[in-house]
Design an enzyme around this catalytic site. Structure first.
Site, mmCIF file in Angstrom:
data_model
loop_
_atom_site.group_PDB
_atom_site.id
_atom_site.type_symbol
_atom_site.label_atom_id
_atom_site.label_comp_id
_atom_site.label_asym_id
_atom_site.label_seq_id
_atom_site.Cartn_x
_atom_site.Cartn_y
_atom_site.Cartn_z
ATOM 1 N N SER A 125 -54.462 128.553 70.801
ATOM 2 C CA SER A 125 -54.335 128.592 69.347
ATOM 3 C C SER A 125 -53.174 127.721 68.899
ATOM 4 O O SER A 125 -52.169 127.582 69.617
ATOM 5 C CB SER A 125 -54.071 130.044 68.946
ATOM 6 N N TYR A 150 -49.431 138.726 69.659
ATOM 7 C CA TYR A 150 -50.686 137.981 69.852
ATOM 8 C C TYR A 150 -50.381 136.543 70.279
ATOM 9 O O TYR A 150 -50.924 136.036 71.269
ATOM 10 C CB TYR A 150 -51.522 137.980 68.559
ATOM 11 N N LYS A 154 -51.012 134.165 73.969
ATOM 12 C CA LYS A 154 -51.646 132.844 74.143
ATOM 13 C C LYS A 154 -50.738 131.938 74.972
ATOM 14 O O LYS A 154 -51.191 131.236 75.878
ATOM 15 C CB LYS A 154 -51.927 132.199 72.774
HETATM 16 P P1 NAD Z 1 -63.858 137.699 68.243
HETATM 17 O O1 NAD Z 1 -63.075 138.943 68.207
HETATM 18 O O2 NAD Z 1 -64.965 137.513 67.280
HETATM 19 O O3 NAD Z 1 -64.441 137.450 69.715
HETATM 20 C C1 NAD Z 1 -63.800 137.927 70.870
HETATM 21 C C2 NAD Z 1 -64.856 138.652 71.692
HETATM 22 O O4 NAD Z 1 -64.230 139.099 72.898
HETATM 23 C C3 NAD Z 1 -65.453 139.870 71.001
HETATM 24 O O5 NAD Z 1 -66.855 139.817 71.098
HETATM 25 C C4 NAD Z 1 -64.890 141.060 71.788
HETATM 26 O O6 NAD Z 1 -65.796 142.146 71.814
HETATM 27 C C5 NAD Z 1 -64.668 140.435 73.147
HETATM 28 N N1 NAD Z 1 -63.619 141.072 73.942
HETATM 29 C C6 NAD Z 1 -62.364 141.407 73.556
HETATM 30 N N2 NAD Z 1 -61.695 141.963 74.570
HETATM 31 C C7 NAD Z 1 -62.535 141.990 75.627
HETATM 32 C C8 NAD Z 1 -62.433 142.451 76.958
HETATM 33 N N3 NAD Z 1 -61.310 143.025 77.414
HETATM 34 N N4 NAD Z 1 -63.492 142.311 77.795
HETATM 35 C C9 NAD Z 1 -64.633 141.742 77.348
HETATM 36 N N5 NAD Z 1 -64.800 141.302 76.090
HETATM 37 C C10 NAD Z 1 -63.758 141.427 75.247
HETATM 38 O O7 NAD Z 1 -62.801 136.498 68.098
HETATM 39 P P2 NAD Z 1 -63.045 134.937 67.876
HETATM 40 O O8 NAD Z 1 -62.554 134.595 66.514
HETATM 41 O O9 NAD Z 1 -64.397 134.552 68.293
HETATM 42 O O10 NAD Z 1 -61.971 134.369 68.895
HETATM 43 C C11 NAD Z 1 -62.316 134.009 70.216
HETATM 44 C C12 NAD Z 1 -61.068 133.559 70.953
HETATM 45 O O11 NAD Z 1 -60.478 132.475 70.242
HETATM 46 C C13 NAD Z 1 -59.995 134.642 71.040
HETATM 47 O O12 NAD Z 1 -59.379 134.539 72.304
HETATM 48 C C14 NAD Z 1 -59.025 134.266 69.960
HETATM 49 O O13 NAD Z 1 -57.716 134.709 70.242
HETATM 50 C C15 NAD Z 1 -59.110 132.745 70.001
HETATM 51 N N6 NAD Z 1 -58.724 132.123 68.725
HETATM 52 C C16 NAD Z 1 -59.315 132.559 67.566
HETATM 53 C C17 NAD Z 1 -58.940 131.993 66.367
HETATM 54 C C18 NAD Z 1 -59.530 132.484 65.082
HETATM 55 O O14 NAD Z 1 -58.908 132.305 64.036
HETATM 56 N N7 NAD Z 1 -60.722 133.071 65.062
HETATM 57 C C19 NAD Z 1 -57.972 130.974 66.341
HETATM 58 C C20 NAD Z 1 -57.404 130.555 67.548
HETATM 59 C C21 NAD Z 1 -57.790 131.145 68.742
HETATM 60 C C1 WQD Z 2 -54.571 131.304 56.076
HETATM 61 C C2 WQD Z 2 -53.779 131.188 54.775
HETATM 62 C C3 WQD Z 2 -52.389 133.087 54.300
HETATM 63 C C4 WQD Z 2 -55.546 136.002 53.629
HETATM 64 C C5 WQD Z 2 -54.258 133.226 61.748
HETATM 65 C C6 WQD Z 2 -53.440 133.489 62.983
HETATM 66 C C7 WQD Z 2 -53.570 132.360 63.948
HETATM 67 C C8 WQD Z 2 -55.033 132.016 64.209
HETATM 68 C C9 WQD Z 2 -55.830 131.883 62.958
HETATM 69 C C10 WQD Z 2 -55.779 133.048 66.171
HETATM 70 C C11 WQD Z 2 -52.348 131.687 54.904
HETATM 71 C C12 WQD Z 2 -53.473 132.921 53.249
HETATM 72 C C13 WQD Z 2 -54.871 134.834 53.910
HETATM 73 C C14 WQD Z 2 -55.482 136.533 52.313
HETATM 74 C C15 WQD Z 2 -54.108 134.682 51.641
HETATM 75 N N1 WQD Z 2 -55.685 133.033 64.943
HETATM 76 N N2 WQD Z 2 -54.169 134.172 52.938
HETATM 77 N N3 WQD Z 2 -54.778 135.840 51.366
HETATM 78 O O1 WQD Z 2 -52.435 132.931 59.233
HETATM 79 O O2 WQD Z 2 -53.159 130.509 59.364
HETATM 80 O O3 WQD Z 2 -53.772 132.036 61.158
HETATM 81 O O4 WQD Z 2 -55.622 133.012 62.116
HETATM 82 O O5 WQD Z 2 -55.194 132.376 66.977
HETATM 83 O O6 WQD Z 2 -52.889 132.736 65.099
HETATM 84 O O7 WQD Z 2 -52.084 133.656 62.609
HETATM 85 O O8 WQD Z 2 -54.893 132.279 59.004
HETATM 86 O O9 WQD Z 2 -56.736 132.932 57.547
HETATM 87 O O10 WQD Z 2 -54.896 134.600 58.006
HETATM 88 O O11 WQD Z 2 -54.414 132.625 56.568
HETATM 89 O O12 WQD Z 2 -53.477 134.088 50.754
HETATM 90 O O13 WQD Z 2 -56.021 137.603 52.005
HETATM 91 O O14 WQD Z 2 -54.400 132.030 53.792
HETATM 92 O O15 WQD Z 2 -51.182 133.480 53.720
HETATM 93 O O16 WQD Z 2 -51.553 130.857 54.113
HETATM 94 P P1 WQD Z 2 -53.432 131.939 59.633
HETATM 95 P P2 WQD Z 2 -55.306 133.190 57.790
#
Ligand code: NAD
Ligand code: WQD
Length: 339
Positions: A125, A150, A154
């Site tokens: 991330s 969190y 990562k």
């Molecule tokens: P998500 O929660 O939709 O998907 C994660 C999946 O992993 C879910 O289906 C959950 O049931 C499964 N899971 C969780 N713990 C588990 C375990 N112990 N064993 C087996 N399955 C398990 O999340 P997402 O948005 O699809 O994110 C996927 C990955 O990408 C995550 O690692 C997340 O940290 C990373 N990521 C997400 C974002 C984002 O904003 N969505 C941004 C950066 C990184």
């Molecule tokens: C985006 C912008 C908020 C909700 C997070 C994690 C990051 C990554 C992605 C996994 C910000 C604003 C949000 C609301 C708002 N996840 N906001 N009202 O914070 O950039 O990233 O998700 O790795 O680690 O921190 O994403 O979508 O939460 O926020 O004004 O109700 O929207 O303040 O500026 P963020 P976000």
């Protein structure tokens, strides 16, 4: 064609990646414990791909459950999405986050090493960059101590995988640092379905749009940005999914540690997002200004050049695609996946 184990493949990004893997000719196998997803996604994936995607119900922290998958299949690579991802929850439950994300990843890497699977792609991330000293962020921008458990998980998994690669030099470790994934598959059959009140901006916007929530709180309008709201690099989840396919195509069996930013390179403010969304729904989306949210960085966007130069990948979808597809998914599934 190669068989790819997709941990967390029932989740938001994982499910979209499974679709693109099938389209590219790979054979995905989903491994998930449904802690943040629902079994209904599997039927939707069948509808989109026309294929029964093999599925194992299991937890990445349970070695035997992972070993079973490797014993029953020849796994060529693992794309590792499984993990917990809510920043606020991680502050309240740090040990649960380290257990799930770090211990789970360690168990997965041990099983991979012991079973001879050497290709690992990890969902990292942009959070690893913390509050950036400057933008855009390149892969050489400093990784800082995270401001929440969190984010630290990562960083820890990145380091753990790098250390493993040093010890086992024939491993191919790919760390993909996602910026802000949004959007949904154009079919409207799969999308983001958070439990409870969404933490992230886009699902909040879509739930306001369909009347599940009354209005959006914009967290802070006094930031040092042109309109006072925070800036992020929102990337369509299908583009992100294709980034994984590009990484597999180029990096499978290429030993080393490969690190890529997956973003568009364009920063949009929260107000830009609200305006784009209002356009998509044909009226102004209800919103109010609220105090800043603790821990938010002012601006964060990628320099995605390295991924283009090395992998031939770049994000192609526009902000309009992102808002239209997110809205389409929510409109078709106002309560998300219903089981
Ligand atoms: P998500 O929660 O939709 O998907 C994660 C999946 O992993 C879910 O289906 C959950 O049931 C499964 N899971 C969780 N713990 C588990 C375990 N112990 N064993 C087996 N399955 C398990 O999340 P997402 O948005 O699809 O994110 C996927 C990955 O990408 C995550 O690692 C997340 O940290 C990373 N990521 C997400 C974002 C984002 O904003 N969505 C941004 C950066 C990184
Ligand atoms: C985006 C912008 C908020 C909700 C997070 C994690 C990051 C990554 C992605 C996994 C910000 C604003 C949000 C609301 C708002 N996840 N906001 N009202 O914070 O950039 O990233 O998700 O790795 O680690 O921190 O994403 O979508 O939460 O926020 O004004 O109700 O929207 O303040 O500026 P963020 P976000």
């Amino acid at each position: 064609m190669a068989t790819i184990l997709v941990t967390g493949g029932a989740g938001y990004i994982g499910s979209h990646t499974v679709v693109e893997l099938v389209k590219a000719g790979y054979e995905p196998i989903i491994f998930d414990n449904f802690s943040n997803s629902k079994p209904a996604v599997l039927a939707r994936l069948h509808k989109i791909t026309g294929k029964n995607i093999p599925f194992y119900s299991g937890d990445i922290r349970v070695r035997e459950q992972l070993e079973k998958v490797f014993d029953e299949n020849k796994i060529d690579a693992v794309i590792h999405f499984a993990g917990l991802k809510a920043v606020g929850e991680s502050v309240k439950k740090p040990l649960e986050y380290y257990d799930n994300n770090v211990n789970g990843s360690r168990t997965l890497l041990m099983v991979m090493r012991d079973k001879g699977c050497k290709n690992f792609i990890f969902s990292s991330s942009a959070t690893v960059y913390g509050e950036p000293d400057s933008v855009p962020l390149t892969e050489n921008s400093p990784v800082k101590r995270a401001n929440c458990p969190y984010g630290q998980t990562k960083i820890d998994v990145e380091y753990m995988a790098e250390e493993l690669q040093k010890a086992c030099p024939d491993f191919s470790v790919t760390l993909l640092r996602y910026f802000n994934p949004v959007g949904a598959h154009e079919s409207g059959l799969i999308g983001e379905d958070p439990r409870g009140i969404p933490n992230n901006l886009m699902p909040y916007l879509t739930q306001v749009a369909v009347g599940r929530l009354p209005y959006l709180n914009i967290f802070g309008n006094d930031y040092p940005t042109p309109d006072g709201t925070c800036i992020r690099d929102y990337i369509h989840v299908v583009d992100l999914a294709l980034g994984h396919v590009a990484a597999l195509n180029k990096l499978m069996n290429v030993p080393g540690v490969h690190i890529y930013n997956l973003g568009t390179g364009i920063g949009y403010s929260v107000l830009d997002m609200v305006n784009a969304f209002s356009k998509a729904i044909g009226h102004e989306l209800p919103h109010k200004f609220a105090p800043r949210r603790a821990g938010d960085v002012v601006q964060c966007y990628a320099d995605p050049k390295k991924a283009f130069e090395d992998l031939g990948w770049k994000a192609l979808k526009t902000l309009e695609d992102m808002t239209a597809d997110s809205y389409n998914w929510q409109k078709n599934n106002p309560q998300g996946y219903e089981d």
